[in-house]
Design a protein around this motif. Structure first.
Motif, short mmCIF file in Angstrom:
data_model
loop_
_atom_site.label_atom_id
_atom_site.label_comp_id
_atom_site.label_asym_id
_atom_site.label_seq_id
_atom_site.Cartn_x
_atom_site.Cartn_y
_atom_site.Cartn_z
N ALA A 1 27.57 44.78 68.39
CA ALA A 1 27.81 45.85 69.49
C ALA A 1 26.50 46.42 69.97
CB ALA A 1 28.27 46.97 68.41
N ILE B 1 35.16 49.16 71.19
CA ILE B 1 34.14 49.78 70.60
C ILE B 1 34.51 51.24 70.02
CG2 ILE B 1 32.31 48.50 72.06
CD1 ILE B 1 31.67 50.90 73.28
N LEU C 1 27.87 53.27 67.11
CA LEU C 1 27.72 51.72 67.18
C LEU C 1 25.98 51.85 66.85
CD1 LEU C 1 29.10 50.94 70.54
CD2 LEU C 1 30.09 50.64 68.18
N ASN D 1 26.81 50.21 62.48
CA ASN D 1 27.99 49.95 62.72
C ASN D 1 28.47 49.19 61.57
OD1 ASN D 1 27.87 47.25 63.66
ND2 ASN D 1 26.90 48.46 65.37
#
Length: 1164
Positions: free
Chosen positions: A365, A397, A774, A778
């Motif tokens: 990510a 995401i 993120l 994450n």
């Protein structure tokens, strides 16, 4: 054999020559076909075309029925019949003659016959049986050409029932001395494997022999079969990993003949196939992945960025690197390659980068974090496919922290979407995110209301079913469950009290069910009011019978006791004459249940005991009935697959050879001992999720992935023109470099890693909202293992659910949202309408205002500027004012262009006609400064003054002046400070435009509180839907202290279009001399008066077109491109739309003009 081939090839030129028919007054066959094509192209209406084709087919029918027609004449007639079929007119009377031509003719006649058969017949056509014996004979022929033709037609149209008859001969051809025969045989076996894989299981060993064939073409053909087999069962082919790696290494090293090169790239399609195979073999297998590291590194290193095909190879390399077991060095190079794609100014490469980023973001990510500002820029991109791919990336995401802003972006795009497939896909994604990450009940219900309103009746049926099941099953928290139901009741009562005539039927069904089940939970709601609203819905015009049934069921639940007997009797009488038997039955049931409270309580208990229901899936209560029926002689039950197999055996063809003794043992190829076709796995490449989806589809299932949707329930769906997607064709860019060229490209390509030094605060705020959650915290890893997020609504476990039931529901859910987990289903069938720039709140110190269209917007803008100047402590501007006044779009790494919310990149004539300069407020000045054009330009049509960029020392604005011979781009520089600026120099560049002249780009001094004007005269030789210009202004505040202020903006084809003054006669002559054309239906303005004249006047005002003439329901329009060719438009009213036919000697000009016409009519 070689002598036969040599003689055949020597005789071909004479056979291909088409001699004229006897008789001085007759045309040759070539002339007849050419005359037919010319006659059709010169027609002006569909009716005339139908009349001509019917006349031609009648003539062909008479000639093919004549006993005096020779084979040479039959060949010519067959070519003309094929042309008529390709135009969509059925010529079934020649089908049998095409088969005869393939059976009896010479080599050329057989070639035409086989071609006609492959075009006329499908796999299920009954006449195909007559071709079996001919194919068997040609497969055993010593003529190389006849064998090739037979193998070609076998791989195209032969059904699985005929495979046993020809399989031994096709298998025999795998050892043929000629490589072209071996290659076609492999492709025919690949077709057999797709439609009947069980029938070629015994020759898998020969596939390996084809993989090791000395001819590269045969080896390439075998990769199609291996790719399909490895998708289904990778473990069985792990031992071939070394062979595939060796082949790829030889290909990359240029060991193949030069004939396989494409634009100096060695066998690019072979490289792509091998990379896909290696990614499947190396997934979650470290030992296999280690064998691939070197060759993947070499593929990345050797890729020269000089053509589009190399971008495709790099994309497949990136996918393979992120699919196999990770290696840090390769991951770093792949990430750098993705960054180069995403940051490229070329739309094709940017799309490819977003697509790759969407695939790998589940593995890492942090890549999304590195390019967050570019992703935000793509949300406002002018290309619709870029927007859609960006939303797909954001969907991957999404988490509980950013779900609200991402769902808002998706719904905003959905409101402007008119493509059915995209609507189905987006509403499914939004519903999934809402159920999984909903922050509260209010947001969840409101979001689902929007989903049902926008999705309409196009959404998958399981979406409303899952939504209602969420209510019925309940969640783990009873209090949360109750609050959800109460808020849903309040929301749906408010919906029914308003105008619900425009709501989709499925939304009305959901409302009816929820009110019928849970309106009694809300104590402060009068049940009489609920019943009145449902009765109003039942009687509303335009409501379908199915929706009425749902509303009537809700009324049945609410009408308890004798007090509702009068209402029930009224409904029963009103529905007694209904044609729908279900409604009549439900009305009768309502009448009976309302009279007996005890019966109502037993039949419809409240609350419904969903958890206590026991489902007898075996239907054991029918055992007695079944026993009695069997004793009476009834046939026993047979499963569907058994019935299908017996049916196929009954219809099986007799495949014994007839009329010719063939050395083929048919006893081993009969259908009676053949197994039923196994199911073929159609699963595509999966993303890196730990849970992979696999879709099992029947072998005879039509594969529609990637196929454009042409026909709908209402008939033909008009296709959007390529002009809506400027990403379709782009010149190769040398901006994106391979990993080994990074050092040489540092001066021309911005590095993807460092963030711009100064970013707009609003963009940063949006980025912080989108990408929150993120990073290092994450739950994603490089191995693709993700921690499953806990959904907000946890359904209670149902005791009676079996494993098969849960598997079915999971498969259904996966099928409706499969696009979120497969990498090869990112592209969609239809194109979307462009979404307007999203309004973003601007803080005072970064506000770059612009003058919007019209006096009303200008007054709003002036009010906004004055209020901002009076109150410097104001933090933000309201979203409503921001939407009306301006919107922002990032165009570079650290620059922002502010444009009107309407057609900013297009030329708007309402702006051109204003002759007064409008005030532009600068953020660093205490008052407003009126920037005026030079006196010689003020009388010319021009746009408003638009602010491009600014810093504390200098502000740059631009204005487009529309001269008859060129576009004049005027840059206005303003010094808001009291300090003079020295050595001011302006530079502007645009690859797509030609700079005819420039003036005022260098000045020694710009005094404080003064402005200066720089003029660029621009011409467009080749049409482009939009072009971007970039530039910079360099100046010195002190000696030795040089500042550079970059700016950028966009221009369009509409800025370079001028009216072409023609009369009707000149228009007609010019129309016949042009061949490039585009046809499309446009929106017809029906506000009042003549719709055609109103529409053409709107286009004239927006795009500077010249209306040549309007006659009845048709009109002709002309324009031309500066330094380019003319473009003619023929318009005709067709129902509620305007049928437009454009012609121009420039192939891309009609597409560009059509795009701007659509935009102008949408904004009108």
């Amino acid at each position: 054999m070689s002598d036969v081939v040599e003689k055949t090839l020597t005789a071909l030129p004479a056979l291909l020559a088409l001699d004229s028919q006897p008789g001085a007054g007759k045309l040759s066959s070539t002339s007849r076909l050419r005359h037919l094509i010319r006659s059709i192209t010169e027609l002006t209406s569909k009716h005339e075309e139908e009349k001509l084709i019917k006349k031609e087919l009648a003539a062909i029918k008479d000639q093919v029925s004549s006993p005096n027609t020779t084979m040479r004449q039959m060949r010519e007639l067959m070519v003309r019949a094929m042309y008529c079929e390709m135009l969509g007119y059925e010529a079934d009377f020649v089908y049998i003659h095409a088969i005869k031509l393939a059976q009896q003719g010479t080599v050329l006649e057989k070639r035409v016959g086989y071609l006609a058969v492959s075009l006329f017949l499908n796999e299920n056509h009954e006449l195909l049986l007559l071709l079996v014996n001919t194919v068997l004979k040609d497969l055993q022929s010593t003529n190389l050409i006849e064998v090739c033709m037979a193998l070609t037609v076998v791989s195209q149209i032969f059904p699985k029932d005929m495979i046993p008859a020809i399989l031994p001969l096709v298998e025999e051809k795998l050892s043929h001395p000629k490589e072209i025969i071996r290659r076609k045989a492999v492709l025919a076996l690949y077709k057999f494997y797709l439609i009947a894989p069980n029938q070629v299981q015994h020759i898998h060993g020969k596939f390996r022999k084809a993989l090791c064939d000395k001819d590269p073409g045969v080896m390439m053909s075998s990769l199609h079969i291996y790719l399909q087999m490895i998708k289904e069962n990778p473990a069985s082919y792990k031992d071939l990993t070394g062979s595939f790696v060796t082949i790829l290494r030889q290909v990359v090293g240029g060991k193949l003949p030069l004939d396989f090169n494409y634009h100096s790239v060695p066998a690019p399609w072979l490289q792509i196939q091998l990379l896909r195979i290696l990614s499947l073999l190396g997934r979650e297998d470290q030992s296999m992945s280690e064998l691939m590291y070197d060759v993947l590194d070499e593929s990345l290193r050797r890729a020269e960025m000089n053509h589009n095909i190399t971008y495709a190879i790099l994309y497949e390399c990136v996918k393979a690197i992120y699919t196999i077991h990770p290696k840090a060095e390769l991951l770093e190079k792949a990430a750098r390659c993705i960054g180069n794609f995403v940051l490229s100014p070329k739309i094709n490469l940017k799309y490819l980068g977003l697509k790759a980023l969407t695939y790998v973001v589940q593995h890492d990510a942090n890549l999304a974090l590195q390019h967050q500002m570019t992703i935000i820029e793509c949300l406002d991109h002018s290309d619709l496919i870029i927007k859609r791919e960006t939303l797909e990336l954001l969907f991957r995401i999404t988490n509980a922290q950013n779900v609200t802003i991402i769902v808002e972006k998706m719904l905003g795009f959905l409101r402007l979407c008119n493509d059915d497939y995209t609507i189905i896909d987006l509403v499914g994604k939004v519903a999934e995110l809402a159920e999984k990450y909903a922050p509260d009940n209010e947001w969840f219900i409101q979001t689902m209301n929007v989903v049902f309103s926008l999705g309409g009746d196009l959404m998958q049926p399981d979406l409303p079913s899952n939504f209602l099941r969420l209510f019925a099953d309940g969640s783990e928290s009873e209090e949360q469950d109750r609050q959800l139901k109460l808020y849903a009741v309040d929301s749906y009562l408010a919906v029914l009290k308003g105008d619900c005539s425009h709501l989709p039927q499925r939304f009305l069904q959901v409302i009816s069910w929820v009110l019928g089940e849970y309106s009694c939970l809300k104590e402060d709601v009068d049940q009489q009011e609920v019943i009145r609203l449902l009765k109003k819905l039942l009687e509303q015009r335009g409501v379908s019978s199915e929706t009425r049934s749902w509303a009537l069921s809700a009324l049945t639940k609410l009408c308890k006791g004798p007090g509702y007997a009068e209402l029930a009797l009224e409904l029963a009488e009103s529905l007694s004459s209904s044609l729908d038997t279900v409604l009549r039955q439900q009305a009768h049931e309502l009448c009976l249940l309302s009279q007996d409270s005890q019966l109502h309580a037993r039949v419809l208990p409240h609350p419904a005991p969903s958890d206590n229901l026991e489902v007898d899936s075996s239907l054991s209560f029918l055992d007695g009935f079944v026993s009695d029926a069997l004793a009476a002689g009834a046939a026993p039950y047979k499963p569907p697959h058994q019935r299908q197999e017996e049916l196929s055996q009954q219809r099986a063809l007799s495949l014994e050879p007839y009329g010719l003794s063939l050395p083929v043992t048919m006893s081993s190829c009969t259908l009676t001992d053949r197994q039923s076709p196994t199911f073929l796995s159609m699963s595509s490449d999966l993303s890196g999720n730990s849970t992979e989806l696999s879709h099992r589809t029947g072998a005879n299932t039509l594969m529609l992935e990637g196929v454009k949707r042409v026909w709908g329930k209402d008939g033909y769906i008009p296709q959007k023109e390529p002009s809506l997607t400027p990403a379709a064709v782009d010149e190769p860019s040398d901006v994106v470099q391979s990993p080994d060229q990074q050092g040489a490209a540092e001066t021309s390509l911005p590095e993807p890693e460092p963030e711009p030094p100064q970013l707009d605060q609003e963009k940063q705020q949006l980025a912080s909202s989108l990408f929150v959650g993120l990073g290092s915290q994450n739950s994603m890893s490089l191995l693709g293992k993700t921690e499953v997020a806990v959904p907000r609504f946890r359904r209670k476990a149902r005791q009676h659910e079996s494993a098969s039931t849960s598997g079915t529901s999971e498969s259904s859910s996966n099928s409706s949202h499969s696009s979120r987990s497969t990498t090869d289903s990112f592209l969609y069938g239809g194109l979307l309408e462009e979404e307007p720039a999203t309004p973003i709140q601007n803080s005072y110190h970064t506000l770059k205002p612009t003058i919007a269209n019209g006096s009303h917007d200008a007054r709003q803008h002036s009010q906004m500027v004055s209020s901002t100047s009076e109150n410097e402590g104001a933090a933000t501007v309201s979203a409503k004012e921001d939407k009306q006044a301006n919107s922002s779009q990032i165009l570079g790494s650290d620059m922002v262009i502010v444009r009107p919310s309407k057609l900013a990149e297009e030329s708007i004539v309402s702006q051109r006609n204003c002759s007064k300069s409008l005030p532009v407020a600068f953020p660093h000045s205490s008052d407003s400064m009126v920037l005026q054009l030079p006196s010689e330009l003020q009388e010319l049509p021009h746009s408003d003054v638009v602010s491009l960029t600014s810093d504390p020392h200098l502000s740059v604005s631009c204005c487009r002046v529309f001269r008859e011979d060129a576009l004049l781009l005027v840059l206005l520089l303003f010094n808001p400070t009291e300090t003079a600026l020295r050595d001011v120099a302006v530079e502007l560049s645009c690859e797509e435009l030609e700079t005819a002249s420039l003036r005022g780009n260098v000045m020694e001094c710009l005094e404080g509180r003064k402005s200066s004007v720089c003029r660029y005269t621009l011409l467009m030789e080749r049409p482009h839907t939009q072009v971007a210009f970039t530039g910079s202004v360099s100046y010195q505040t002190q000696p030795g202290h040089t500042h550079i202020l970059p700016f950028s903006g966009k221009l369009s084809t509409a800025d370079f279009i001028r009216p072409l003054m023609l009369n009707t006669e000149e228009y007609g002559k010019l129309w016949l001399s042009i061949s490039n054309d585009v046809k499309q239906n446009l929106k017809l303005l029906t506000g009042g008066g003549d719709p055609l004249r109103a529409t053409l006047n709107a286009l004239k005002d927006s795009l500077q077109l010249h209306i040549v003439d309007i006659i009845g329901s048709e009109g002709i329009v002309a324009c031309h491109l500066l330094r380019g060719g003319p473009c003619l438009m023929h318009c005709r009213v067709h129902g509620a739309s305007l049928a437009v036919w454009l012609r121009s000697p420039l192939p891309s000009l009609p597409d560009c003009l059509l795009y701007h016409c659509q935009r102008a009519l949408q904004e009108h």
